[in-house]
Design a protein around this motif. Structure first.
Motif, short mmCIF file in Angstrom:
data_model
loop_
_atom_site.label_atom_id
_atom_site.label_comp_id
_atom_site.label_asym_id
_atom_site.label_seq_id
_atom_site.Cartn_x
_atom_site.Cartn_y
_atom_site.Cartn_z
N UNK A 26 -1.52 -17.97 -32.96
CA UNK A 26 -2.18 -19.05 -32.21
C UNK A 26 -3.28 -19.73 -33.02
N UNK A 27 -3.34 -19.47 -34.30
CA UNK A 27 -4.40 -20.00 -35.18
C UNK A 27 -4.57 -21.51 -35.04
N UNK A 28 -3.48 -22.25 -35.10
CA UNK A 28 -3.57 -23.72 -35.03
C UNK A 28 -4.11 -24.19 -33.68
N UNK A 40 -15.67 -31.34 -35.96
CA UNK A 40 -15.53 -31.17 -37.40
C UNK A 40 -14.54 -30.05 -37.70
N UNK A 41 -13.60 -30.34 -38.57
CA UNK A 41 -12.63 -29.31 -38.95
C UNK A 41 -13.32 -28.17 -39.69
N UNK A 42 -14.23 -28.51 -40.60
CA UNK A 42 -14.91 -27.48 -41.38
C UNK A 42 -15.71 -26.54 -40.49
N UNK A 48 -14.00 -20.31 -36.27
CA UNK A 48 -12.77 -19.54 -36.07
C UNK A 48 -12.76 -18.29 -36.94
N UNK A 49 -13.23 -18.43 -38.17
CA UNK A 49 -13.28 -17.30 -39.09
C UNK A 49 -14.21 -16.20 -38.54
N UNK A 53 -13.17 -12.41 -37.22
CA UNK A 53 -13.88 -11.19 -37.66
C UNK A 53 -14.26 -10.31 -36.48
N UNK A 54 -14.74 -10.94 -35.41
CA UNK A 54 -15.08 -10.17 -34.21
C UNK A 54 -13.83 -9.57 -33.58
#
Length: 194
Positions: A26-28, A40-42, A48-49, A53-54
């Motif tokens: 489901x990343x996208x 902002x995508x960045x 998301x990163x 991690x959580x």
């Protein structure tokens, strides 16, 4: 038996792997969700990163793929809220800084004594830095007026002046050496005719 063995015994690795696989699939969708909310995508990728991690540390507690996706969306919503809280806190700190700037203009008698190096080196800065210093520090234009004239927010103008001062300080220190440590008042390193 080591602590690591005990931890491994209590965690369902198969369930964790399936949960993580569901989240990766489901990343996208997660990234689109964040992009729409932060613009902002960045920034979305950064959030998301952090959330992934959580999720890795808590994936063992989730068993069912659907509840994992719902749980992850809640995690993302909280990450967006935290992001905006951090930005609001930083913005209010910059606003306080910007409101203090007009008071920092040196009196004319001190400005006349400042060594010629400062003026010469200010011209070597990025044009927007030199312009900001000239307007705010030399001419005494209030930060809010300068910001309005340049189409900036008061926060951005405050940051620009702060960075311009840092850049000028570095230039003066590199050019004048120890003279710069004493405030560059009445120095002889850059005066015409010295």
């Amino acid at each position: 038996m080591t602590n690591l063995d005990r931890v491994g015994d209590s965690v369902d690795v198969t369930g964790s792997s399936a949960t993580l696989q569901t989240l990766v699939e489901n990343h996208r969708a997660f990234l689109r969700f964040l992009e729409r909310r932060v613009g902002s995508r960045d920034t979305g990728e950064d959030l998301l990163q952090e959330a992934f991690g959580r999720a890795v540390t808590h994936a063992h507690a989730l068993r069912d793929g659907e509840s994992a996706v719902a749980w992850f969306y809640r995690l993302l919503r909280n990450a967006v809220i935290d992001h905006y809280r951090r930005n609001a806190a930083a913005g209010s700190a910059l606003e306080r800084f910007a409101s203090e700037l007009p008071e920092s203009v040196p009196p004319p008698e001190v400005a006349d004594q400042i060594c010629a190096c400062v003026s010469r080196l200010a011209a070597t800065l990025k044009p927007e830095y030199a312009d900001a210093l000239q307007a705010i520090e030399v001419k005494g234009v209030p930060v809010k007026e300068y910001a309005a004239a340049k189409g900036l927010t008061a926060n951005n103008a405050g940051v620009r002046v702060f960075r311009a001062r840092q850049a000028l300080r570095a230039q003066v220190a590199a050019s004048c050496g120890t003279c710069a440590d004493h405030g560059c008042v009445d120095c002889s390193c850059g005066r015409p005719g010295s």
